[in-house]
Design a protein around this motif. Structure first.
Motif, mmCIF file in Angstrom:
data_model
loop_
_atom_site.group_PDB
_atom_site.id
_atom_site.type_symbol
_atom_site.label_atom_id
_atom_site.label_comp_id
_atom_site.label_asym_id
_atom_site.label_seq_id
_atom_site.Cartn_x
_atom_site.Cartn_y
_atom_site.Cartn_z
ATOM 1 N N LEU A 1 0.834 -1.202 0.000
ATOM 2 C CA LEU A 1 0.000 0.000 0.000
ATOM 3 C C LEU A 1 0.869 1.253 0.000
ATOM 4 C CD1 LEU A 1 -2.780 -0.948 2.596
ATOM 5 C CD2 LEU A 1 -3.123 -0.556 0.152
ATOM 6 N N ALA A 2 1.937 1.241 0.810
ATOM 7 C CA ALA A 2 2.834 2.400 0.901
ATOM 8 C C ALA A 2 3.504 2.678 -0.439
ATOM 9 C CB ALA A 2 3.885 2.163 1.986
ATOM 10 N N GLU A 3 3.948 1.626 -1.096
ATOM 11 C CA GLU A 3 4.620 1.790 -2.391
ATOM 12 C C GLU A 3 3.652 2.349 -3.437
ATOM 13 O OE1 GLU A 3 7.089 -0.869 -5.734
ATOM 14 O OE2 GLU A 3 6.216 -1.847 -3.964
ATOM 15 N N ALA A 4 2.425 1.798 -3.469
ATOM 16 C CA ALA A 4 1.434 2.255 -4.445
ATOM 17 C C ALA A 4 1.002 3.692 -4.151
ATOM 18 C CB ALA A 4 0.229 1.319 -4.429
ATOM 19 N N LEU A 5 0.843 4.020 -2.881
ATOM 20 C CA LEU A 5 0.461 5.372 -2.486
ATOM 21 C C LEU A 5 1.533 6.377 -2.892
ATOM 22 C CD1 LEU A 5 -1.628 7.079 -0.904
ATOM 23 C CD2 LEU A 5 -0.360 6.544 1.176
ATOM 24 N N ASP A 6 2.762 6.030 -2.637
ATOM 25 C CA ASP A 6 3.905 6.878 -2.994
ATOM 26 C C ASP A 6 3.945 7.124 -4.500
ATOM 27 O OD1 ASP A 6 6.254 8.315 -2.436
ATOM 28 O OD2 ASP A 6 7.514 6.575 -2.836
ATOM 29 N N ASN A 7 3.777 6.072 -5.273
ATOM 30 C CA ASN A 7 3.822 6.195 -6.736
ATOM 31 C C ASN A 7 2.672 7.050 -7.265
ATOM 32 O OD1 ASN A 7 6.143 4.632 -7.012
ATOM 33 N ND2 ASN A 7 4.994 2.713 -7.196
ATOM 34 N N SER A 8 1.498 6.872 -6.689
ATOM 35 C CA SER A 8 0.330 7.647 -7.117
ATOM 36 C C SER A 8 0.544 9.138 -6.861
ATOM 37 C CB SER A 8 -0.919 7.158 -6.375
ATOM 38 O OG SER A 8 -2.051 7.899 -6.762
ATOM 39 N N LEU A 9 1.087 9.477 -5.697
ATOM 40 C CA LEU A 9 1.330 10.874 -5.357
ATOM 41 C C LEU A 9 2.436 11.478 -6.226
ATOM 42 C CD1 LEU A 9 1.023 10.615 -1.472
ATOM 43 C CD2 LEU A 9 -0.521 11.844 -3.011
ATOM 44 N N LYS A 10 3.432 10.690 -6.556
ATOM 45 C CA LYS A 10 4.500 11.159 -7.457
ATOM 46 C C LYS A 10 3.925 11.503 -8.827
ATOM 47 C CE LYS A 10 8.405 8.530 -5.539
ATOM 48 N NZ LYS A 10 9.253 7.325 -5.764
ATOM 49 N N ASP A 11 3.018 10.639 -9.307
ATOM 50 C CA ASP A 11 2.432 10.854 -10.628
ATOM 51 C C ASP A 11 1.527 12.088 -10.639
ATOM 52 O OD1 ASP A 11 3.698 8.603 -11.562
ATOM 53 O OD2 ASP A 11 1.950 7.293 -11.330
ATOM 54 N N ALA A 12 0.877 12.362 -9.514
ATOM 55 C CA ALA A 12 -0.131 13.424 -9.475
ATOM 56 C C ALA A 12 0.413 14.787 -9.080
ATOM 57 C CB ALA A 12 -1.247 13.034 -8.505
ATOM 58 N N ASN A 13 1.594 14.823 -8.451
ATOM 59 C CA ASN A 13 2.071 16.067 -7.864
ATOM 60 C C ASN A 13 3.578 16.207 -8.057
ATOM 61 O OD1 ASN A 13 3.007 18.051 -5.950
ATOM 62 N ND2 ASN A 13 1.038 17.896 -4.920
ATOM 63 N N LYS A 14 3.971 17.144 -8.900
ATOM 64 C CA LYS A 14 5.390 17.300 -9.208
ATOM 65 C C LYS A 14 6.180 17.773 -7.996
ATOM 66 C CE LYS A 14 4.860 21.988 -11.104
ATOM 67 N NZ LYS A 14 5.005 22.845 -12.301
ATOM 68 N N ASN A 15 5.546 18.602 -7.123
ATOM 69 C CA ASN A 15 6.252 19.068 -5.926
ATOM 70 C C ASN A 15 6.543 17.909 -4.976
ATOM 71 O OD1 ASN A 15 6.314 21.952 -6.446
ATOM 72 N ND2 ASN A 15 4.106 21.905 -6.173
ATOM 73 N N TYR A 16 5.588 17.001 -4.873
ATOM 74 C CA TYR A 16 5.797 15.815 -4.047
ATOM 75 C C TYR A 16 6.937 14.969 -4.621
ATOM 76 C CZ TYR A 16 4.940 11.319 -1.765
ATOM 77 O OH TYR A 16 5.096 10.139 -1.059
ATOM 78 N N LYS A 17 6.946 14.821 -5.937
ATOM 79 C CA LYS A 17 7.989 14.016 -6.583
ATOM 80 C C LYS A 17 9.376 14.610 -6.330
ATOM 81 C CE LYS A 17 8.992 11.774 -11.009
ATOM 82 N NZ LYS A 17 8.532 11.602 -12.416
ATOM 83 N N VAL A 18 9.466 15.941 -6.393
ATOM 84 C CA VAL A 18 10.744 16.611 -6.111
ATOM 85 C C VAL A 18 11.144 16.396 -4.652
ATOM 86 C CG1 VAL A 18 11.873 18.865 -5.911
ATOM 87 C CG2 VAL A 18 10.495 18.341 -7.927
ATOM 88 N N ALA A 19 10.173 16.549 -3.741
ATOM 89 C CA ALA A 19 10.456 16.357 -2.316
ATOM 90 C C ALA A 19 10.936 14.943 -2.036
ATOM 91 C CB ALA A 19 9.197 16.658 -1.494
ATOM 92 N N ARG A 20 10.360 13.960 -2.747
ATOM 93 C CA ARG A 20 10.762 12.557 -2.540
ATOM 94 C C ARG A 20 12.182 12.298 -3.026
ATOM 95 N NH1 ARG A 20 11.094 9.065 -0.985
ATOM 96 N NH2 ARG A 20 10.123 7.215 -1.833
ATOM 97 N N SER A 21 12.636 13.116 -3.948
ATOM 98 C CA SER A 21 14.002 12.940 -4.441
ATOM 99 C C SER A 21 15.023 13.656 -3.556
ATOM 100 C CB SER A 21 14.118 13.459 -5.879
ATOM 101 O OG SER A 21 13.967 14.871 -5.911
ATOM 102 N N LYS A 22 14.504 14.424 -2.568
ATOM 103 C CA LYS A 22 15.400 15.206 -1.704
ATOM 104 C C LYS A 22 15.164 14.876 -0.235
ATOM 105 C CE LYS A 22 15.946 18.909 -5.099
ATOM 106 N NZ LYS A 22 15.753 20.340 -5.413
ATOM 107 N N ALA A 23 14.389 15.721 0.469
ATOM 108 C CA ALA A 23 14.321 15.614 1.926
ATOM 109 C C ALA A 23 13.289 14.615 2.445
ATOM 110 C CB ALA A 23 14.026 16.996 2.520
#
Length: 508
Positions: free
Chosen positions: A436-458
């Motif tokens: 569930l965590a992996e799928a949730l993370d991927n869904s948010l990355k696809d939907a929100n570029k700011n979230y995707k950037v944050a996941r690549s950093k802090a």
């Protein structure tokens, strides 16, 4: 043949065809002008020189320049508290006969929001608009002879000095027109029961005596009530008790997270209609099928303004910075989040209601509620609004074929010192937390570029824990109360989340 229902349906169709579609901008200018005229001799009106605003060449612009933004705390601290000290003509002529008690979604302390006779009339008119809009839905004539279950807070209001207090749904229900009372369920006697579990028990016991055609109320509590009725009568779905149930008027929160849960309770299709009744007024309603969007009610005592929902304009407590720009109906754009400001016939002025919205159809003036100003998760730059979270949770429901009617999330450091988003998902279905965590993370990355950037950093990652949805209801019972207008907060700060985790993990 349902003769009486046919007559009512014909009258509604006739009224809808004869009611002219107002010009939105002109309607709003007229509303603002009338608000200023009526309140010009109040303490608030004199302080902000409403007479001068009314004489300005551009009233809207002058109003925005002279009157600051108010959240509840500022409005209450500077103005509304004077009502409780015996003053009148504070921010609206006279003294309000009611105060709506609202615990909101962010704390134990209750708000006390004035409800004037003008506001009650505004809510009544909006209710008539809602009934009229039913002519746009494909409903049979006999639907208009059925009873309506309005599941709100208790109508047993509390007398405080010269006014009464209760939640807005209880105040509204205690003021329903006499001609509607025969349609209204659970009826005055049961509606006065203050204790939620006792009231729902009485509803379950009497359910078979009623021919319910429509439901109205907040989804989380409506779901619990329907489950109780189904359990009490030992049936498989609610249509075995109420076979003529055809409409559910949902309100207060987005319905999508509850969609799967409700589908399990229906025996046949039900038309879900979204409404936007807040403690501060009836703001919008869904007037056509095929959408979850709601049309702003622009000619009914409420003036709307919109502030772009950007981190630089939002203080930590959800209030607005003094330099935040404001837009009117002509200036907004579709699919952009805005903080909603309202000015009302209850004496709320440029008031931050706390909700964020987006326009889905600017021409029709249709909106969706996208979240709360305080439910904006921006730790380490993730910039997640509640609508993005709702969408991601719906993706999980579809991907794993499970129901998740409730969730809460917080950002905090893990044992490794890194930041994570910690999610608690309410579900009784089986699913692996890591998947569930992996799928949730991927869904948010696809939907929100700011979230995707944050996941690549802090932002290091996502952690998920599934729990029984009843835990969310019990949390509300302990911290606020059950039922009524109470809504579960979706985003918590670290301090509140620590309390939540202790609650969830306490020994049984």
């Amino acid at each position: 043949m349902a003769i009486f229902g046919s007559i009512i349906k014909s009258l509604i169709d006739l009224k809808e065809s004869l009611t002219p579609e107002g010009e939105a901008i002109k309607d709003q200018e007229e509303v603002l002008k009338n608000l200023l005229k009526k309140a010009k001799d109040t303490s608030f009106g004199k302080h902000y020189d409403f007479k001068a605003i009314l004489e300005a060449e551009d009233i809207r612009k002058s109003f925005a320049e002279k009157v600051p933004y108010f959240d509840y705390n500022k409005m209450d601290m500077e103005w509304w508290h004077k009502y409780h000290d015996g003053e009148e003509n504070v921010s609206w002529p006279g003294r309000p006969p009611y105060f709506a008690i609202s615990s909101g979604t962010t704390g134990k302390s209750s708000k006390r929001i004035p409800v004037t006779e003008d506001m009650l009339e505004s809510i009544r008119k909006a209710g008539i608009k809602q009934v009229s809009a039913l002519s746009n839905f494909d409903l049979p004539a006999d639907f208009f002879e059925k009873e309506i279950m309005m599941l709100g807070s208790s109508t047993d209001l509390h007398k405080e000095g010269d006014h009464q207090e209760g939640e807005i749904s209880g105040i509204s229900a205690s003021n329903i027109p006499f001609w509607f009372r025969s349609y209204y369920k659970p009826g005055e006697e049961i509606a006065k029961i203050d204790e939620w579990d006792e009231r729902v028990q009485k509803i379950a016991e009497n359910a078979k005596n009623w021919d319910i055609g429509a439901l109205s109320g907040i989804p989380s509590w409506m779901e619990l009530m329907l489950k109780k009725v189904i359990e009490y009568h030992n049936v498989s779905n609610i249509h075995e008790i109420w076979p003529n149930l055809q409409v559910y008027a949902s309100g207060g929160v987005a319905f999508e997270p509850y969609e799967k849960s409700f589908e399990a309770l229906w025996g046949k299709p039900v038309q879900v209609i979204d409404t936007y009744l807040a403690s501060e007024g009836f703001l919008a309603l869904q007037e056509r099928p095929g959408t979850h969007s709601m049309k702003l009610i622009l000619d009914n005592g409420i003036y709307f303004e919109f502030v772009p929902f950007k981190p630089e304009y939002i203080n930590e407590d959800g209030s607005l910075t003094s330099n935040a720009p404001v837009l009117n109906l002509t200036e907004v754009e579709e699919e952009t989040d805005y903080v909603l400001l309202i000015t009302t016939v209850s004496g709320a002025w440029r008031y931050i209601i706390g909700d964020t919205i987006k326009f889905t159809d600017k021409e029709r003036k249709e909106i969706r509620i996208t979240g709360r100003t305080k439910f904006f998760l921006n730790v380490v730059g993730s910039q997640l609004s509640v609508n993005k979270m709702n969408d991601a949770v719906k993706d999980l429901e579809d991907q794993f074929d499970i129901k998740i009617p409730e969730f809460v999330v917080a950002a905090k450091r893990g044992e490794d010192g890194e930041y994570y988003h910690y999610w608690y998902l309410g579900t009784t279905d089986n699913a692996d937390n890591d998947k569930l965590a992996e799928a949730l993370d991927n869904s948010l990355k696809d939907a929100n570029k700011n979230y995707k950037v944050a996941r690549s950093k802090a932002l290091k990652g996502v952690k998920v824990q599934t729990i029984d949805p009843d835990m969310f209801h019990e949390w509300n019972a302990v911290n606020k109360k059950k039922g009524g207008q109470v809504k579960m907060e979706k985003v918590m700060n670290e301090e509140k989340f620590s309390e939540w985790e202790k609650f969830v993990n306490k020994p049984a």
